[in-house]
Scaffold this motif. Structure first.
Motif, mmCIF file in Angstrom:
data_model
loop_
_atom_site.group_PDB
_atom_site.id
_atom_site.type_symbol
_atom_site.label_atom_id
_atom_site.label_comp_id
_atom_site.label_asym_id
_atom_site.label_seq_id
_atom_site.Cartn_x
_atom_site.Cartn_y
_atom_site.Cartn_z
ATOM 1 N N ASN A 1 0.825 -1.212 0.000
ATOM 2 C CA ASN A 1 0.000 0.000 0.000
ATOM 3 C C ASN A 1 0.852 1.252 0.000
ATOM 4 O OD1 ASN A 1 -2.680 -0.468 -0.293
ATOM 5 N ND2 ASN A 1 -3.047 -0.913 1.855
ATOM 6 N N PHE B 1 2.158 4.547 -9.482
ATOM 7 C CA PHE B 1 1.767 3.758 -10.652
ATOM 8 C C PHE B 1 2.759 2.634 -10.944
ATOM 9 C CE2 PHE B 1 -0.540 7.791 -11.465
ATOM 10 C CZ PHE B 1 -1.813 7.265 -11.551
ATOM 11 N N ASP B 2 3.362 2.115 -9.908
ATOM 12 C CA ASP B 2 4.302 1.011 -10.060
ATOM 13 C C ASP B 2 3.537 -0.286 -10.363
ATOM 14 O OD1 ASP B 2 6.188 -0.969 -9.864
ATOM 15 O OD2 ASP B 2 7.076 -0.210 -8.005
ATOM 16 N N GLU B 3 3.896 -0.938 -11.443
ATOM 17 C CA GLU B 3 3.239 -2.196 -11.825
ATOM 18 C C GLU B 3 3.253 -3.193 -10.661
ATOM 19 O OE1 GLU B 3 5.408 -0.589 -13.565
ATOM 20 O OE2 GLU B 3 4.690 -0.359 -15.639
ATOM 21 N N ARG C 1 2.735 -2.758 -7.682
ATOM 22 C CA ARG C 1 1.674 -2.526 -6.703
ATOM 23 C C ARG C 1 0.361 -3.182 -7.120
ATOM 24 N NH1 ARG C 1 -0.464 2.622 -5.988
ATOM 25 N NH2 ARG C 1 -1.282 1.983 -3.974
ATOM 26 N N ILE C 2 0.227 -3.512 -8.378
ATOM 27 C CA ILE C 2 -1.044 -4.041 -8.869
ATOM 28 C C ILE C 2 -1.343 -5.388 -8.233
ATOM 29 C CG2 ILE C 2 -2.362 -4.781 -10.892
ATOM 30 C CD1 ILE C 2 -0.764 -2.799 -12.555
ATOM 31 N N HIS C 3 -2.453 -5.424 -7.531
ATOM 32 C CA HIS C 3 -2.844 -6.618 -6.780
ATOM 33 C C HIS C 3 -4.092 -7.198 -7.444
ATOM 34 C CE1 HIS C 3 -4.348 -9.074 -3.487
ATOM 35 N NE2 HIS C 3 -3.206 -8.902 -2.837
ATOM 36 N N PRO C 4 -4.155 -8.533 -7.583
ATOM 37 C CA PRO C 4 -5.377 -9.103 -8.152
ATOM 38 C C PRO C 4 -6.554 -8.824 -7.234
ATOM 39 C CG PRO C 4 -3.930 -10.831 -7.320
ATOM 40 C CD PRO C 4 -3.156 -9.552 -7.256
ATOM 41 N N ARG C 5 -7.734 -8.926 -7.775
ATOM 42 C CA ARG C 5 -8.937 -8.600 -7.025
ATOM 43 C C ARG C 5 -9.049 -9.387 -5.725
ATOM 44 N NH1 ARG C 5 -14.328 -10.519 -7.012
ATOM 45 N NH2 ARG C 5 -13.932 -11.958 -8.725
ATOM 46 N N ARG C 6 -9.327 -8.657 -4.672
ATOM 47 C CA ARG C 6 -9.600 -9.302 -3.382
ATOM 48 C C ARG C 6 -11.030 -9.804 -3.434
ATOM 49 N NH1 ARG C 6 -5.335 -7.489 -0.272
ATOM 50 N NH2 ARG C 6 -4.266 -5.818 -1.387
#
Lengths: 127, 127
Positions: free
Chosen positions: B5, B99-101, B103-108
């Motif tokens: 986060n 906007f760091d790739e 950080r992209i988390h799959p859907r919770r």
DNA sequence: AATATAATTCAATTTATATTGAACTATTAA
DNA sequence: TTAATAGTTCAATATAAATTGAATTATATT
């Protein structure tokens, strides 16, 4: 001498994009979406905003191309939003190009007092 | 599991910054300043805006720390604005972190229909 | 078929802020 | 010492957009 100017087109694209992410609630929504919170109801409740307001901001993000949406294949009432990786990368590179140190040009001397000093500096292109 | 986060503080700093550059005239002013047009009068005339309006936007940019100002040493009536390199770099790295790739988390899966399938997917942390 | 749920759309209102015009300050030139 | 110039500040207005509440749509459940 050629200027390292950002093209009009690039600039107007960047402006559109910054207007979208310049609204606090929308960047907060993006933050949630990126970190895996992706349905309207949870996005809204986690940011304490009404569902219709969440919808409103999500639709602006969607129109900008920054996020995608898809219905749950099992229960179509649920819609999930996710970041559009390519759009995000395009935006980053637009921002990095705009704020590229190499674009920084020393002051052009068309303004300011008319002095010998100035004209010399102008020729030398000295800051 | 620890989330990647963005901290509350980082986010609120980023929000402040994006509100400043999210206004079209201000990003246009930054563009001019970066490319070497740096006094109020030329900035204003090149963007067809009144001097007082130019002043207004410049003061918001100045308050944000993104630009510096200095009076002409020869004729103190003229004030020159320039980009604050360090602030610009800080902003870029804040944006790139946000906007760091990575950080992209799959859907919770706390939202959506309750199904066997879902629970399995949840455990597997599968998109 | 009737009801419930997730989300969107629409119209009305509120709020934030960009813009404008006039007055003012700081500095320089005549 | 008066006037001119570059820029800012202030108050008033205009404008864009966020927010709100009610109605609507799409889908699923009973």
């Amino acid at each position: 001498m050629e200027d390292k100017n950002y093209s009009e087109k690039d600039l107007s694209e960047l402006i559109k994009c910054l207007k979208v992410i310049g609204e606090p609630k929308r960047i907060m929504l993006l933050d949630k979406i990126i970190s895996g919170v992706q349905c309207n109801c949870e996005l809204g409740s986690s940011l304490q905003m009404a569902a219709n307001l969440t919808s409103h901001h999500l639709s602006i993000l969607k129109d900008s191309g920054l996020i995608n949406s898809e219905r749950d294949p099992v229960d179509g009432r649920w819609i999930y939003y996710s970041i559009n990786l390519e759009a995000m990368q395009d935006m980053k590179s637009a921002l990095n190009s705009f704020f590229d140190e190499k674009r920084i040009h020393p002051r052009r001397l068309s303004c300011g007092p008319q002095t010998e000093e100035k004209n010399i500096l102008d020729v030398l292109n000295f800051k």
